[in-house]
Design an enzyme around this catalytic site. Structure first.
Site, mmCIF file in Angstrom:
data_model
loop_
_atom_site.group_PDB
_atom_site.id
_atom_site.type_symbol
_atom_site.label_atom_id
_atom_site.label_comp_id
_atom_site.label_asym_id
_atom_site.label_seq_id
_atom_site.Cartn_x
_atom_site.Cartn_y
_atom_site.Cartn_z
ATOM 1 N N ARG A 46 0.838 -1.192 0.000
ATOM 2 C CA ARG A 46 0.000 0.000 0.000
ATOM 3 C C ARG A 46 0.878 1.249 0.000
ATOM 4 O O ARG A 46 2.091 1.160 0.152
ATOM 5 C CB ARG A 46 -0.947 -0.011 1.211
ATOM 6 C CG ARG A 46 -0.187 -0.379 2.490
ATOM 7 C CD ARG A 46 -0.612 0.323 3.689
ATOM 8 N NE ARG A 46 -0.506 1.753 3.587
ATOM 9 C CZ ARG A 46 0.633 2.452 3.716
ATOM 10 N NH1 ARG A 46 1.802 1.852 3.935
ATOM 11 N NH2 ARG A 46 0.627 3.763 3.621
ATOM 12 N N GLY A 47 0.196 2.412 -0.151
ATOM 13 C CA GLY A 47 0.946 3.660 -0.275
ATOM 14 C C GLY A 47 1.136 3.916 -1.767
ATOM 15 O O GLY A 47 1.510 2.991 -2.521
ATOM 16 N N ALA A 48 0.902 5.162 -2.193
ATOM 17 C CA ALA A 48 0.811 5.447 -3.624
ATOM 18 C C ALA A 48 2.025 4.973 -4.449
ATOM 19 O O ALA A 48 1.849 4.224 -5.430
ATOM 20 C CB ALA A 48 0.549 6.932 -3.814
ATOM 21 N N ARG A 89 -7.380 -0.599 -7.062
ATOM 22 C CA ARG A 89 -7.664 0.549 -6.193
ATOM 23 C C ARG A 89 -7.742 1.810 -7.059
ATOM 24 O O ARG A 89 -6.909 1.996 -7.954
ATOM 25 C CB ARG A 89 -6.580 0.727 -5.108
ATOM 26 C CG ARG A 89 -6.585 -0.383 -4.074
ATOM 27 C CD ARG A 89 -5.690 -0.046 -2.898
ATOM 28 N NE ARG A 89 -6.323 0.886 -1.981
ATOM 29 C CZ ARG A 89 -5.692 1.451 -0.949
ATOM 30 N NH1 ARG A 89 -4.426 1.198 -0.725
ATOM 31 N NH2 ARG A 89 -6.342 2.269 -0.137
ATOM 32 N N GLN A 196 -2.828 2.693 9.868
ATOM 33 C CA GLN A 196 -1.502 2.734 9.228
ATOM 34 C C GLN A 196 -0.513 3.540 10.073
ATOM 35 O O GLN A 196 0.680 3.262 10.076
ATOM 36 C CB GLN A 196 -1.598 3.358 7.821
ATOM 37 C CG GLN A 196 -2.253 2.486 6.781
ATOM 38 C CD GLN A 196 -3.740 2.765 6.680
ATOM 39 O OE1 GLN A 196 -4.377 3.137 7.653
ATOM 40 N NE2 GLN A 196 -4.312 2.561 5.512
ATOM 41 N N ASP A 237 -1.909 10.787 -2.453
ATOM 42 C CA ASP A 237 -2.282 9.732 -3.404
ATOM 43 C C ASP A 237 -2.578 10.284 -4.788
ATOM 44 O O ASP A 237 -2.452 9.574 -5.784
ATOM 45 C CB ASP A 237 -3.481 8.948 -2.872
ATOM 46 C CG ASP A 237 -3.026 8.044 -1.740
ATOM 47 O OD1 ASP A 237 -2.889 8.545 -0.612
ATOM 48 O OD2 ASP A 237 -2.748 6.861 -2.009
ATOM 49 N N ASN A 247 -5.438 12.426 0.032
ATOM 50 C CA ASN A 247 -4.572 11.600 0.879
ATOM 51 C C ASN A 247 -5.490 10.893 1.873
ATOM 52 O O ASN A 247 -6.721 11.060 1.846
ATOM 53 C CB ASN A 247 -3.507 12.461 1.583
ATOM 54 C CG ASN A 247 -2.433 11.616 2.251
ATOM 55 O OD1 ASN A 247 -1.881 10.705 1.627
ATOM 56 N ND2 ASN A 247 -2.150 11.854 3.509
ATOM 57 N N LYS A 248 -4.901 10.092 2.727
ATOM 58 C CA LYS A 248 -5.670 9.287 3.680
ATOM 59 C C LYS A 248 -6.749 10.100 4.392
ATOM 60 O O LYS A 248 -6.504 11.247 4.778
ATOM 61 C CB LYS A 248 -4.693 8.669 4.686
ATOM 62 C CG LYS A 248 -5.285 7.762 5.733
ATOM 63 C CD LYS A 248 -6.168 6.679 5.170
ATOM 64 C CE LYS A 248 -5.505 5.775 4.168
ATOM 65 N NZ LYS A 248 -6.483 4.956 3.388
HETATM 66 O O1 MRU Z 1 -4.843 3.314 1.968
HETATM 67 P P1 MRU Z 1 -3.343 3.475 1.947
HETATM 68 O O2 MRU Z 1 -2.680 2.955 3.177
HETATM 69 O O3 MRU Z 1 -2.718 2.989 0.677
HETATM 70 O O4 MRU Z 1 -3.158 5.059 1.968
HETATM 71 C C1 MRU Z 1 -1.887 5.580 1.849
HETATM 72 C C2 MRU Z 1 -1.818 7.034 2.040
HETATM 73 O O5 MRU Z 1 -2.798 7.734 2.111
HETATM 74 C C3 MRU Z 1 -0.439 7.618 2.040
HETATM 75 O O6 MRU Z 1 -0.391 8.738 2.865
HETATM 76 C C4 MRU Z 1 -0.099 8.039 0.612
HETATM 77 O O7 MRU Z 1 -0.221 6.967 -0.262
HETATM 78 C C5 MRU Z 1 1.228 8.622 0.516
HETATM 79 S S1 MRU Z 1 2.442 7.370 0.477
HETATM 80 C C6 MRU Z 1 3.964 7.880 0.234
#
Ligand code: MRU
Length: 345
Positions: A46-48, A89, A196, A237, A247-248
């Site tokens: 996970r994470g962009a 996703r 997270q 994201d 973002n989250k």
């Molecule tokens: O749902 P996730 O855990 O994939 O969400 C991730 C985030 O929102 C991160 O802050 C974002 O991807 C930045 S990662 C460098």
């Protein structure tokens, strides 16, 4: 950085299964496209930026066993593979950016033999992975300049080594500041519903000897009012051309609170997270996830199991609440509608 979030090993994608952290550091080998699709969907990876890398390597899993020399058949297989991975996703644009890059690489080399095209694609996916490592370090160089001795910073979700090939975006800024010998503290929001911040960020920062304190998400306003936060650093994201940033979920709340308390709010993101096709954040697709994620806390029910649940995984922070973007090309400051396209294109 000792944490390798995602690697290509023995013709499989090896990831750290992030759903098991911090209790277990367990690797998962994804050797077919369905396994990597599921790993992305279920946030095992996970994470962009990490999702983008997983998508690029996922293309290899999708096409590697395509037999023979039928170019038309191969194109069909590649398109199907890309479409399937894209359905995992919707919000992090890095996934679509990486898939498009893979597709372009193949389509501009269709004159070659299939084994050669496959080799080019594997090289391209590994290049995306390696590039991410150096991009993270460039962002960290620029971002660390924003941290002064004695600062207390706040972060949300996990924008660290676990969200990228390694090192991280927002957390990379902390790693570099630490390497430069700066003394600072970090508060990490736990980041409900999937924690997270609690599970991943507090683990990562502790592993790297950063002075981190975990807070419940709803503690941020109180901390800011008490004057205990100097700067906020978050990842992204998807960033629209005007600077609106997905973002989250909960990031927008933090940006609003920062604005009220006049605390600089920074987004740390590589150029692959910018979606210049979108004029504003209105067009950013927001992922909605299962009710169970809110009803349960680490698989344990904490609410009535039939209660209605609203569970968007992301929100959009309006550009006017963002002080600057930290990218591998340097800082981008307002006016974003002018400066983002200039810097990113
Ligand atoms: O749902 P996730 O855990 O994939 O969400 C991730 C985030 O929102 C991160 O802050 C974002 O991807 C930045 S990662 C460098």
């Amino acid at each position: 950085m000792p944490i390798a979030t995602i690697e290509w090993k023995n013709n499989c994608i090896r990831i750290i299964d992030q759903t098991k952290l911090p209790l277990k550091l367990k690797h998962l080998d994804c050797c077919n496209i369905k396994t990597i699709w599921k790993a992305i969907k279920e946030l095992k990876v996970r994470g962009a930026p990490a999702i983008g890398i997983a998508g690029a390597l996922g293309v290899i899993l999708g096409i590697k066993d395509f037999p023979g020399q039928d170019i038309e058949g191969f194109k069909k297989k590649l398109d199907q593979t890309v479409k399937y991975l894209a359905s995992s996703r919707p919000t992090a644009v890095n996934l679509f950016w990486a898939l498009e890059r893979m597709k372009k690489r193949a389509y501009s080399n269709l004159n070659l033999s299939l084994p050669k095209i496959k080799k080019l694609l594997l090289d391209e996916s590994l290049k995306i992975l390696e590039e991410d490592k150096s991009i993270c370090r460039k962002m960290a160089d620029y971002g660390a300049k924003l941290i002064q001795d004695g600062d207390t910073c706040l972060t949300v979700c996990n924008a660290g080594a676990l969200a990228t090939a390694d090192y991280g975006t927002a957390l990379g800024v902390f790693y570099r500041a630490k390497e430069e010998g700066k003394a600072f503290k970090v508060y990490a929001c736990e980041t409900r519903p999937l924690l997270q911040g609690a599970r991943l960020t507090s683990w990562e920062l502790k592993e790297h000897n950063i002075d981190v304190t975990l807070i419940a998400d709803n503690t941020a306003g109180y901390l800011m009012k008490e004057g205990k936060i100097d700067k906020v650093f978050a990842g992204a994201d998807r960033v629209a051309a005007n600077g609106d940033t997905a973002n989250k979920i909960g990031t927008f709340n933090l940006a609003l609170l920062s604005h009220y308390h006049q605390i600089p709010f920074y987004i740390v993101a590589p150029s692959s997270t910018f979606d210049l096709k979108l004029k504003s954040g209105k067009g950013i697709p927001i992922e909605h996830r299962k009710p169970q994620e809110v009803i349960c806390l680490q698989s344990k029910k904490v609410a009535h199991f039939q209660v209605k649940v609203y569970n968007p995984a992301f929100d959009v922070t309006l550009h006017k609440f963002i002080r600057a973007f930290v990218t591998e090309k340097g800082l981008i400051k307002p006016p974003f509608a002018k400066n983002i396209p200039n810097a990113i294109e």
